[in-house]
Enzyme design. Structure first.
Site, mmCIF file in Angstrom:
data_model
loop_
_atom_site.group_PDB
_atom_site.id
_atom_site.type_symbol
_atom_site.label_atom_id
_atom_site.label_comp_id
_atom_site.label_asym_id
_atom_site.label_seq_id
_atom_site.Cartn_x
_atom_site.Cartn_y
_atom_site.Cartn_z
ATOM 1 N N ARG A 57 1.895 15.125 -11.987
ATOM 2 C CA ARG A 57 0.807 14.250 -11.437
ATOM 3 C C ARG A 57 0.591 12.952 -12.480
ATOM 4 O O ARG A 57 0.185 11.926 -12.122
ATOM 5 C CB ARG A 57 -0.595 15.011 -11.033
ATOM 6 C CG ARG A 57 -1.749 14.152 -10.824
ATOM 7 C CD ARG A 57 -2.783 14.768 -10.260
ATOM 8 N NE ARG A 57 -3.198 15.963 -10.790
ATOM 9 C CZ ARG A 57 -3.764 16.211 -11.925
ATOM 10 N NH1 ARG A 57 -4.134 15.064 -12.789
ATOM 11 N NH2 ARG A 57 -3.972 17.291 -12.531
ATOM 12 N N TYR A 110 -3.170 -4.681 8.611
ATOM 13 C CA TYR A 110 -2.697 -3.431 8.985
ATOM 14 C C TYR A 110 -4.180 -2.502 9.611
ATOM 15 O O TYR A 110 -5.057 -2.629 8.717
ATOM 16 C CB TYR A 110 -1.804 -2.482 8.099
ATOM 17 C CG TYR A 110 -1.682 -1.269 8.696
ATOM 18 C CD1 TYR A 110 -1.149 -0.699 9.935
ATOM 19 C CD2 TYR A 110 -2.284 -0.104 7.549
ATOM 20 C CE1 TYR A 110 -1.254 0.558 10.325
ATOM 21 C CE2 TYR A 110 -1.821 1.391 7.923
ATOM 22 C CZ TYR A 110 -1.513 1.501 9.300
ATOM 23 O OH TYR A 110 -1.286 2.654 9.851
ATOM 24 N N ASP A 185 -0.619 -7.663 -0.125
ATOM 25 C CA ASP A 185 0.430 -6.488 0.444
ATOM 26 C C ASP A 185 1.311 -7.205 1.059
ATOM 27 O O ASP A 185 1.640 -8.312 1.812
ATOM 28 C CB ASP A 185 -0.365 -6.178 1.607
ATOM 29 C CG ASP A 185 0.284 -5.000 2.356
ATOM 30 O OD1 ASP A 185 1.651 -4.811 1.989
ATOM 31 O OD2 ASP A 185 -0.329 -3.722 2.873
ATOM 32 N N LYS A 210 8.316 1.617 4.671
ATOM 33 C CA LYS A 210 8.864 0.328 5.393
ATOM 34 C C LYS A 210 10.206 -0.034 4.775
ATOM 35 O O LYS A 210 11.098 0.672 4.728
ATOM 36 C CB LYS A 210 7.686 -0.610 5.549
ATOM 37 C CG LYS A 210 6.361 -0.167 6.047
ATOM 38 C CD LYS A 210 6.410 0.476 7.418
ATOM 39 C CE LYS A 210 5.379 1.439 7.729
ATOM 40 N NZ LYS A 210 3.972 1.286 7.000
#
Ligand code: LCS
Length: 396
Positions: A57, A110, A185, A210
């Site tokens: 982590r 989005y 973005d 993507k």
């Protein structure tokens, strides 16, 4: 050595000091924790006296490699990988704000980002102030919305799903004047087509799901920026909220990234050809693709992008009913959300990816009810076009 071209950097990328094997392709470090040599070594790693891995982590060699690679490709000092694109958006927004703060965002986003900004962050008393860049005088509108509690500006370009092109230098200059960061973005363009940090942005983020992954087989996110800002996101948000990326997904993205330049060239070239052909189809009412001279953002896109990407939006005469007939009529194109995959994907923003917008919010963002979004894949352009044509020809 001479500075490498971006195409070569995309293939070769970076090498981790911690990986000592001779493998051409780095191994996947699927481990949750790392052995300490002795108790003092463990304590030194925790105190920062020594550097090394403690727990996945906090850091992992495979994830590290991906972070270093995206930082090189975006031209940033540092990067952090997240479990999804939404985790990247949330990590950036939550690290930069506290209850009572606000931020100014372009309203075409989005749907998931819009929902996070307009409802979930609002519950925490962190408020998005939306600006429509489509209205004339949008610069004045941005300025009017900024006050002493504004912590960042946020844009997506090309914007999902309308393919609107937002002016990165204009938003970056505004952010700098107010001494606040601009977040961009860059999911639709990828660093191969657009490098927002070089145009004045402070943080760039991606849904790596993507084009970066490129094969539709994972969910992931990335944030790139200065060492200071990425360090802050890593320490406060990633370590404590914990939305980290799996080493396996980091490895898949590293693999996908090697063909980024080839894929983006092909996606862009095919999309331009399809956009041009759709424009002349009698059933098509409008085509939105930044590579078309008729697109309002065409000259801006030419300035800030290398090519125009693989995403197209279009409207069919007959509105939603006709649009549904096209989506149900295709046989090669796949009816699915997501984008940037090898396969061509088609979907209906108003009822799918952007259904969280209210009708009036969609209107402000320029998302019409009849809009269809196409993620142009890597199939032969004639086959994609043929499939769209046969579906359009059959619209009643
Ligand atoms: N930013 C952009 C521009 C996106 O298109 C998406 C997802 C995200 C962030 C969130 O990334 P994720 O958490 O899904 O990795 N866009 C999607 C879309 O248009 N269809 O399905 C997902």
């Amino acid at each position: 050595m001479k500075k490498l071209t971006q195409e070569t950097e995309i293939v070769h990328g970076v090498h981790s000091d911690h990986v000592t094997s001779f493998d051409l392709v780095p191994p996947i470090h699927m481990t949750s924790t790392f052995k300490f040599k002795d108790a003092d070594h463990g304590a030194d790693l925790f105190s920062g006296k020594s550097t090394g891995y403690i727990y996945t982590r906090i850091g992992n060699p495979t994830v590290d490699l991906l972070e270093k690679k995206i930082a090189v490709l975006e031209g940033g000092e540092s990067a952090v990988a997240t479990a999804s694109g939404m985790a990247a958006v949330a990590a950036a927004a939550l690290t930069l704000t506290a209850p009572g703060d606000n931020f100014v965002a372009c309203s075409t986003l989005y749907g998931g980002t819009f929902a996070l900004f307009s409802s979930d962050l609002a519950r925490l008393n962190i408020h998005a102030r939306f600006v429509s860049h489509r209205r004339s005088g949008s610069l004045k509108e941005i300025e009017e919305k900024i006050d002493g509690d504004t912590r960042f500006l946020y844009i997506e370009t090309p914007a999902n799903p309308t393919l609107d092109i937002i002016d990165i230098p204009l938003w970056a200059d505004t952010a700098r004047r107010h001494d606040i960061p601009l977040i961009v973005d860059n999911t639709f363009a990828s660093p191969y087509l657009q490098r927002p940090l070089a145009m004045g942005a402070d943080l760039v983020l991606h849904s790596a799901t993507k084009y970066l992954g490129g094969h539709g087989d994972l969910i992931g996110g990335l944030i790139v920026g200065s060492k200071r800002m990425i360090g802050q996101i890593r320490e406060s948000h990633m370590n404590h909220f914990g939305p980290v990326m799996s080493p396996f997904n980091a490895w898949l993205i590293l693999r996908g990234l090697k063909t980024l330049a080839l894929r983006m060239d092909r996606h862009s070239d095919t999309a331009l050809m399809i956009a041009e052909r759709l424009l002349s189809h009698p059933r098509v009412a409008a085509v939105f693709y930044p590579g078309l001279a008729s697109h309002p953002g065409h000259s801006l896109a030419r300035r800030q992008m290398k090519k125009f990407g693989g995403m197209i939006a279009f409207e069919v005469h007959g509105g939603v009913v006709a649009g549904k007939a096209v989506m149900n009529g295709v046989t090669l194109c796949t009816l699915a959300v997501s984008l940037g995959d090898c396969e061509t994907l088609i979907q209906h923003p108003a009822s799918m990816t952007h259904a969280v917008y209210s009708p009036s919010e969609r209107k402000l963002a320029g998302i019409s009810d009849g809009l269809i979004r196409l993620s142009v894949g890597l199939e032969h352009p004639d086959d994609i076009l043929g499939d769209l044509r046969q579906a359009l020809d059959r619209v009643p």
